[in-house]
Design a protein around this motif. Structure first.
Motif, PDB file in Angstrom:
ATOM      1  N   SER A  35       0.981  -1.166  -0.174  1.00  0.00           N
ATOM      2  CA  SER A  35       0.014  -0.493   0.408  1.00  0.00           C
ATOM      3  C   SER A  35       0.737   1.186   0.326  1.00  0.00           C
ATOM      4  CB  SER A  35      -1.112   0.072   1.539  1.00  0.00           C
ATOM      5  OG  SER A  35      -0.194   0.061   1.924  1.00  0.00           O
ATOM      6  N   LYS A  36       2.210   0.989   0.495  1.00  0.00           N
ATOM      7  CA  LYS A  36       2.677   1.890   0.747  1.00  0.00           C
ATOM      8  C   LYS A  36       3.624   2.103  -0.651  1.00  0.00           C
ATOM      9  CE  LYS A  36       1.802   2.797   4.624  1.00  0.00           C
ATOM     10  NZ  LYS A  36       1.300   5.039   5.333  1.00  0.00           N
ATOM     11  N   ALA A  37       4.199   1.335  -1.308  1.00  0.00           N
ATOM     12  CA  ALA A  37       4.511   1.160  -2.699  1.00  0.00           C
ATOM     13  C   ALA A  37       3.963   1.570  -3.744  1.00  0.00           C
ATOM     14  CB  ALA A  37       5.386   0.016  -2.878  1.00  0.00           C
ATOM     15  N   VAL A  38       2.789   1.683  -3.766  1.00  0.00           N
ATOM     16  CA  VAL A  38       2.548   1.849  -4.882  1.00  0.00           C
ATOM     17  C   VAL A  38       2.437   4.394  -5.049  1.00  0.00           C
ATOM     18  CG1 VAL A  38       0.660   0.507  -4.896  1.00  0.00           C
ATOM     19  CG2 VAL A  38      -0.081   1.928  -3.930  1.00  0.00           C
ATOM     20  N   THR A  39       2.106   4.216  -3.859  1.00  0.00           N
ATOM     21  CA  THR A  39       2.555   5.074  -4.503  1.00  0.00           C
ATOM     22  C   THR A  39       3.508   5.707  -4.464  1.00  0.00           C
ATOM     23  OG1 THR A  39       3.501   5.515  -1.836  1.00  0.00           O
ATOM     24  CG2 THR A  39       0.782   5.140  -1.473  1.00  0.00           C
ATOM     25  N   VAL A  40       4.309   5.613  -4.147  1.00  0.00           N
ATOM     26  CA  VAL A  40       5.711   5.555  -5.230  1.00  0.00           C
ATOM     27  C   VAL A  40       6.204   5.393  -6.847  1.00  0.00           C
ATOM     28  CG1 VAL A  40       8.479   5.344  -5.165  1.00  0.00           C
ATOM     29  CG2 VAL A  40       6.647   5.429  -2.948  1.00  0.00           C
ATOM     30  N   VAL A  41       5.340   3.621  -7.340  1.00  0.00           N
ATOM     31  CA  VAL A  41       5.639   3.441  -8.535  1.00  0.00           C
ATOM     32  C   VAL A  41       4.653   3.196  -8.687  1.00  0.00           C
ATOM     33  CG1 VAL A  41       7.771   2.015  -8.173  1.00  0.00           C
ATOM     34  CG2 VAL A  41       5.547   0.733  -7.483  1.00  0.00           C
ATOM     35  N   PRO A  42       3.728   2.626 -10.477  1.00  0.00           N
ATOM     36  CA  PRO A  42       2.640   2.759 -10.844  1.00  0.00           C
ATOM     37  C   PRO A  42       1.790   0.844  -9.984  1.00  0.00           C
ATOM     38  CG  PRO A  42       4.354   2.600 -12.481  1.00  0.00           C
ATOM     39  CD  PRO A  42       4.872   3.581 -11.254  1.00  0.00           C
ATOM     40  N   PRO A  43       0.736   1.456  -9.984  1.00  0.00           N
ATOM     41  CA  PRO A  43       0.368   0.035  -9.167  1.00  0.00           C
ATOM     42  C   PRO A  43       0.966  -1.456  -9.652  1.00  0.00           C
ATOM     43  CG  PRO A  43      -1.360   1.588  -8.734  1.00  0.00           C
ATOM     44  CD  PRO A  43      -0.351   2.340 -10.117  1.00  0.00           C
TER      45      PRO A  43
ATOM     46  N   ILE B  16       3.359  -6.052  -9.805  1.00  0.00           N
ATOM     47  CA  ILE B  16       4.655  -7.772 -10.421  1.00  0.00           C
ATOM     48  C   ILE B  16       6.006  -7.818  -9.971  1.00  0.00           C
ATOM     49  CG2 ILE B  16       6.539  -7.908 -12.816  1.00  0.00           C
ATOM     50  CD1 ILE B  16       4.167  -6.449 -14.386  1.00  0.00           C
ATOM     51  N   LEU B  17       6.661  -6.860  -8.982  1.00  0.00           N
ATOM     52  CA  LEU B  17       7.769  -6.985  -7.924  1.00  0.00           C
ATOM     53  C   LEU B  17       7.306  -7.575  -7.092  1.00  0.00           C
ATOM     54  CD1 LEU B  17       8.735  -2.973  -8.674  1.00  0.00           C
ATOM     55  CD2 LEU B  17      10.094  -4.756  -9.768  1.00  0.00           C
ATOM     56  N   TYR B  18       6.228  -7.263  -6.535  1.00  0.00           N
ATOM     57  CA  TYR B  18       5.786  -8.184  -5.230  1.00  0.00           C
ATOM     58  C   TYR B  18       5.169  -9.687  -5.377  1.00  0.00           C
ATOM     59  CZ  TYR B  18       5.731  -3.818  -1.935  1.00  0.00           C
ATOM     60  OH  TYR B  18       6.123  -3.202  -1.235  1.00  0.00           O
ATOM     61  N   THR B  19       5.067  -9.674  -6.761  1.00  0.00           N
ATOM     62  CA  THR B  19       4.630 -11.094  -6.869  1.00  0.00           C
ATOM     63  C   THR B  19       5.636 -11.733  -7.251  1.00  0.00           C
ATOM     64  OG1 THR B  19       2.674 -10.612  -8.594  1.00  0.00           O
ATOM     65  CG2 THR B  19       3.761 -12.942  -9.085  1.00  0.00           C
TER      66      THR B  19
END
Length: 439
Positions: free
Chosen positions: A265-273, A278-281
């Motif tokens: 939820s924090k990462a999507v504020t920096v990079v596109p959802p 993809i990164l977390y998968t």
């Protein structure tokens, strides 16, 4: 000689990092009471048990294990945000003690502790009144005592394992996976011997099976277990294969959250959802593969009961139709230990060594940021009100900290009542003045 010196320097670094992390955790024990939806539910049940709120005020199906812990602290007159954090810290230390005894390979244990303490989930569940840390302590104890019984055949180890297992089940319904692991492990290890014993002692075997069945039937009728099981049924009624694959995919991303050490939820504020997904998968799949390789490796000295427990727990959570990284926290230390058990720096080429060191460096940075962030909230009331739990409790904290007016309603009243009564870091208006109807 150079390699030995490098290893010694590395060990000293990990020891210094551990000491600094412990100090940071101790400072954060002086936190305001941290609210979550489940925290409110636990305290509602405690208040009902104390007789402060009428019984019809709130009904819930949460297991009573953690409620009993909070109730005991309340009866002792020490239930507040500081003692909750301190008790969670003690249970974390106890969990680490059991894990230290459980695994024979001790070389990377200090690595595991540092990585665990740097994880944002660990500091969150140390400071927050939730059942995660108690369940971790009880499950680690259960696994250790069972493994010790297998090695020594001392019956009191088995007794303690069963006691810890029962307490774990009454703390979190997911503890039933522990019970299954205790039953299945000896069947997998000594299936032929057990079958021979059953055939020669049919009456005793029937009695044991009947007793286990009675306990299981009793347990599934307690505290909403049937309601939890119903979620599995409902989630698979339409297109079960598609739903199962989607559910597994989401849970793989949660594993990615654990090891990337940044909430998605924090990462999507920096990079596109899409990029974050993809990164977390990829991260989740990578560490899941490392874990699976370790679990099914016959070369590693991993207790059989740990292998079985992790396998059952993973199956259970991967089919669970709700998504939250906290579900994985009770097995996160085991995941770290199992993965680290196969680490052999001498067998890594220069490229893999560089990738490992890059990952550890990034993990350290995110961990330091997380601890700094939680410390900022602990000692800054404005920040706590604005940012804790994404600002969900902003009105409640501002009413508690600064006496600001709030709209009356059962949900708001309950949250502010709990803050005013149990927040050791700041006492607002007396609950007797604020809520005279609950005296």
């Amino acid at each position: 000689m150079i390699a030995q010196s490098t290893e010694s320097s590395s060990y000293k670094f990990w020891k210094v990092a551990l000491v600094l992390l412990v100090v940071a955790y101790l400072c954060n024990f002086f936190t305001p009471l941290r609210l979550t939806n489940d925290t409110i539910r636990y305290f509602r049940l405690v208040e009902t048990q104390l007789g402060n709120w009428p019984a019809p005020h709130f009904r819930d199906f949460l297991p009573f294990g953690y409620v009993c812990t909070l109730f005991g602290l309340a009866k002792a007159g020490i239930l507040n945000s500081f003692t909750i954090a301190a008790l969670n810290g003690l249970m974390l230390v106890g969990s680490l003690y059991f894990l230290r005894k459980l695994f024979s390979a001790k070389r990377h244990f200090i690595w595991m502790i540092v990585l665990l303490l740097l994880n944002w989930n660990t500091i969150k569940f140390t400071l927050t009144p939730l059942s995660e840390m108690q369940f971790l302590f009880l499950s680690a104890g259960c696994l250790y005592f069972y493994s010790a019984f297998g090695e020594t055949r001392k019956k009191w180890y088995l007794l303690f394992s069963i006691i810890f297992c029962v307490l774990a089940i009454y703390t979190r319904t997911a503890g039933m996976s522990l019970g299954l692991a205790l039953v299945l492990t000896p069947l997998l290890e000594n299936g032929k011997k057990i079958l021979t014993l059953i055939r020669s002692n049919k009456l005793i075997a029937f009695g044991i099976a009947l007793g286990i069945s009675a306990i299981f039937v009793f347990q599934i009728n307690q505290y909403g277990v049937l309601k939890y099981l119903n979620y599995y049924r409902v989630s698979g009624e339409q297109n079960p294969l598609i739903i199962l694959l989607t559910t597994c995919w989401m849970h793989i991303q949660e594993i990615g959250e654990l090891f990337i050490n940044i909430p998605q939820s924090k990462a999507v504020t920096v990079v596109p959802p899409v990029v974050a997904m993809i990164l977390y998968t990829i991260a989740g799949l990578l560490f899941l593969c490392l874990l699976a390789k370790a679990i099914f490796s016959k070369k590693l000295e991993i207790p059989s009961v740990v292998r079985v427990y992790l396998f059952i727990y993973f199956l259970m959570i991967c089919c669970w139709p709700f998504f939250e990284v906290r579900f994985w926290f009770p097995v996160f230390p085991l995941m770290l230990m199992v993965i680290l058990a196969q680490v052999n720096s001498a067998g890594l080429n220069a490229m893999w060594m560089s990738l490992r060191n890059f990952y550890l460096g990034a993990y350290f940075l995110t961990g330091i940021f997380s601890i700094s962030y939680y410390s900022w909230l602990s000692f800054n009331r404005e920040a706590m009100a604005e940012h804790h739990d994404a600002g969900l409790w902003k009105k409640q904290y501002r009413a508690h900290f600064f006496g600001e007016p709030f709209k009356r309603g059962m949900f708001e009243d309950d949250a502010i009542y709990i803050l005013d009564k149990y927040d050791a870091a700041h006492k607002g208006v007396s609950v007797d003045q604020q809520f005279p109807e609950r005296r």
